[in-house]
Design an enzyme around this catalytic site. Structure first.
Site, PDB file in Angstrom:
ATOM      1  N   GLU A  57      -3.037  -7.643  -2.334  1.00 25.13           N
ATOM      2  CA  GLU A  57      -4.491  -7.578  -2.447  1.00 25.13           C
ATOM      3  C   GLU A  57      -4.849  -6.405  -3.353  1.00 25.13           C
ATOM      4  O   GLU A  57      -4.087  -5.456  -3.475  1.00 25.13           O
ATOM      5  CB  GLU A  57      -5.132  -7.485  -1.059  1.00 25.13           C
ATOM      6  CG  GLU A  57      -4.692  -6.312  -0.233  1.00 25.13           C
ATOM      7  CD  GLU A  57      -5.731  -5.222  -0.264  1.00 25.13           C
ATOM      8  OE1 GLU A  57      -6.919  -5.539  -0.185  1.00 25.13           O
ATOM      9  OE2 GLU A  57      -5.336  -4.064  -0.406  1.00 25.13           O
ATOM     10  N   GLU A 101      25.983   7.546  -8.569  1.00 21.25           N
ATOM     11  CA  GLU A 101      26.750   8.588  -7.890  1.00 21.25           C
ATOM     12  C   GLU A 101      26.297   8.787  -6.454  1.00 21.25           C
ATOM     13  O   GLU A 101      27.092   9.119  -5.586  1.00 21.25           O
ATOM     14  CB  GLU A 101      26.615   9.921  -8.640  1.00 21.25           C
ATOM     15  CG  GLU A 101      27.693  10.128  -9.681  1.00 21.25           C
ATOM     16  CD  GLU A 101      27.547  11.469 -10.375  1.00 21.25           C
ATOM     17  OE1 GLU A 101      27.584  12.494  -9.690  1.00 21.25           O
ATOM     18  OE2 GLU A 101      27.381  11.469 -11.603  1.00 21.25           O
ATOM     19  N   ASN A 160       6.137   8.507   8.688  1.00 21.36           N
ATOM     20  CA  ASN A 160       4.913   9.287   8.548  1.00 21.36           C
ATOM     21  C   ASN A 160       4.795  10.390   9.580  1.00 21.36           C
ATOM     22  O   ASN A 160       4.359  11.487   9.279  1.00 21.36           O
ATOM     23  CB  ASN A 160       3.694   8.369   8.637  1.00 21.36           C
ATOM     24  CG  ASN A 160       3.521   7.550   7.369  1.00 21.36           C
ATOM     25  OD1 ASN A 160       4.076   7.906   6.333  1.00 21.36           O
ATOM     26  ND2 ASN A 160       2.791   6.463   7.441  1.00 21.36           N
ATOM     27  N   GLN A 217       0.815  -1.222   0.000  1.00 24.50           N
ATOM     28  CA  GLN A 217       0.000   0.000   0.000  1.00 24.50           C
ATOM     29  C   GLN A 217       0.845   1.267   0.000  1.00 24.50           C
ATOM     30  O   GLN A 217       0.627   2.166  -0.806  1.00 24.50           O
ATOM     31  CB  GLN A 217      -0.944   0.010   1.205  1.00 24.50           C
ATOM     32  CG  GLN A 217      -1.780   1.280   1.230  1.00 24.50           C
ATOM     33  CD  GLN A 217      -2.965   1.207   2.177  1.00 24.50           C
ATOM     34  OE1 GLN A 217      -3.249   0.164   2.751  1.00 24.50           O
ATOM     35  NE2 GLN A 217      -3.657   2.309   2.334  1.00 24.50           N
ATOM     36  N   SER A 265       7.019   0.069   2.457  1.00 24.15           N
ATOM     37  CA  SER A 265       7.164   0.382   3.877  1.00 24.15           C
ATOM     38  C   SER A 265       7.595  -0.912   4.552  1.00 24.15           C
ATOM     39  O   SER A 265       7.393  -1.996   4.006  1.00 24.15           O
ATOM     40  CB  SER A 265       5.840   0.846   4.460  1.00 24.15           C
ATOM     41  OG  SER A 265       4.938  -0.232   4.480  1.00 24.15           O
ATOM     42  N   THR A 281       0.430   1.716  12.960  1.00 26.25           N
ATOM     43  CA  THR A 281      -0.757   1.216  12.271  1.00 26.25           C
ATOM     44  C   THR A 281      -0.926  -0.273  12.537  1.00 26.25           C
ATOM     45  O   THR A 281      -1.938  -0.843  12.198  1.00 26.25           O
ATOM     46  CB  THR A 281      -0.645   1.427  10.748  1.00 26.25           C
ATOM     47  OG1 THR A 281       0.582   0.866  10.312  1.00 26.25           O
ATOM     48  CG2 THR A 281      -0.672   2.902  10.404  1.00 26.25           C
TER      49      THR A 281
END
Length: 453
Positions: A71, A254, A206, A11, A140, A179
């Site tokens: 999903e 680089e 976040n 996600q 993530s 989360t």
């Protein structure tokens, strides 16, 4: 051409990817259907933007990107969104059941079924390139797909494309906001793979970006869209020199050469300036010196970690817009005199600068103001170890009681993998500690593989 393939996993990866491609299209004047009125050389892939877009004979520009999720809901938003005609349907790959925040499901049971399909698609994109220079991988590490499938895919990419550089843009769990309960497990297990299979990993979190949105843009309750558009600006600044012709161009490899002193020490902090809302922009004209200072402010960092607690090893400043080298040199000279910004003693210069004359573009109706010049900084600082020690601490609290471990073992993972990954991270923290200490007494070689227990 020196092409770059972007891979968006899970996600977070897919949503950040959406924001990035939206911005790239605006920057290059590519319409949502892939046509580009300003492109005079139709079907000829020798423009600078062809590093990120391939062209069909009919003049349609297709992103060199793959979106994967276990999903369908998030990728379905791409399939039905504004840019649905931009992507080839084969570039959007989804499974049927998600990884349920479980690294083992993403890495072993469910991820394993889809990974070959993903690699086939990536192979098709790679075959379409004349001189592939590397991959940008977005994911993530808190959830199941980004951490598990992300790690699996990186391992397989290392086998198939050993010499190509891999840059990761990785969303790490925030200190206060979580989360999922099992974020620390997923993060530790996934970082174990990131350590070995990415060349540079840029860490985002976040909470840090929420704070920037609240403080600088006066958004009371930032959404993921607000966050992702800010992340997209950073990624766009990093890749601008690959997509436009500029004065001081910076290649993907680089970054690696200039930022990574030892193979394991490759986790970067990034910041972007100026972040100002459209209302305020009319009253402020920010000079090169001001935006450079602002990029070094702890509050501008996109991961919750205070660079004043560590030392810088190297630093990349990517300017875009109305910037001349003279101003950059003056700004960097000022930064070097600041006491709060410390460099390790073995890296006295430590600055790499890039300038791109393309001014920053903003999304119409977005939060950011249109400005004349902007800078994005990527730095390698020993302070990033804070992020790891925070996650390790949370991992230890849960793992001491073996809480939630059965979900991972039930998916075919061995318990030994937990302790192996945790030891690897302990060694990494130690590496960072050693790199930051004074190096007069040694021969400067410690930190290479120091701290293996």
């Amino acid at each position: 051409m020196r092409e770059v393939i972007s891979i968006h996993i899970g996600q977070a990866g897919v949503q950040v990817g959406n924001a990035c491609w939206e911005l790239y299209c605006l920057e290059h004047g590519i319409q949502p259907d892939g046509l580009m009125p300003s492109d005079k050389t139709i079907g000829v892939e020798d423009d600078a933007f062809n590093t990120f877009f391939s062209e069909t004979g009919a003049g349609k520009h297709v992103p060199r990107a793959v979106f994967l999720d276990l999903e369908p809901t998030v990728v379905d938003e791409v399939r039905t969104g504004t840019y649905r005609q931009l992507f080839h349907p084969e570039q959007l790959i989804t499974g049927k059941e998600d990884a349920a925040n479980n690294y083992a499901r993403g890495h072993y049971t469910i991820g394993k079924e889809i990974v070959d399909l993903c690699l086939d698609r990536i192979r098709k994109l790679a075959d379409n390139c004349t001189g592939l220079q590397g991959f940008l991988v977005f994911s993530s590490v808190g959830g199941g797909t980004g951490s598990g499938l992300g790690a699996l895919l990186l391992e397989r990419l290392s086998v198939d494309y050993g010499k190509k550089s891999k840059l990761g843009f990785t969303v790490y769990p925030s200190p206060q906001v979580a989360t999922a309960v099992v974020e620390p497990y997923n993060s530790v297990l996934s970082t174990h793979a990131l350590l070995e299979h990415t060349d540079v990993a840029v860490m985002l979190d976040n909470e840090a970006i929420y704070d920037i949105c609240r403080r600088s843009l006066d958004i009371q309750r930032p959404t993921y869209t607000n966050l992702n558009r800010l992340i997209a600006q950073v990624i766009s600044s990093l890749t601008a020199s690959l997509r436009f012709d500029g004065a001081l161009n910076v290649d993907v490899t680089e970054f690696q050469t200039n930022l990574v002193p030892y193979p394991r020490i490759h986790f970067m902090l990034c910041s972007y300036a100026p972040v100002i809302s459209a209302e305020k922009a009319y009253h402020e004209q920010l000079s090169v010196a001001e935006i450079t200072n602002s990029a070094f402010e702890p509050a501008s960092m996109m991961a919750k970690c205070d660079p004043r607690h560590g030392k810088y090893m190297a630093c990349c400043l990517m300017y875009r817009g109305d910037v001349v080298p003279k101003d950059v040199n003056a700004a960097v000279a000022t930064i070097k005199t600041k006491r709060t910004i410390q460099f390790v003693d073995w890296s006295p210069t430590g600055f790499k600068c890039g300038i791109n004359y393309q001014p920053p573009t903003v999304v119409p109706g977005g939060d950011l103001a249109k400005v004349q010049r902007a800078v994005c900084m990527i730095s390698n600082s020993t302070a990033i170890a804070e992020v790891f020690s925070r996650i390790d601490h949370k991992f230890d609290l849960m793992y001491a009681k073996r809480a939630f471990v059965h979900w991972y073992v039930g998916e075919g993972m061995e318990e030994g993998e937990f302790s192996e990954a945790r030891e690897d991270l302990a060694a990494l923290e130690k590496d960072y500690e050693e790199v930051g200490t004074e190096s007069q007494e040694g021969d400067g070689e410690e930190g290479e593989d120091g701290g293996d227990q």
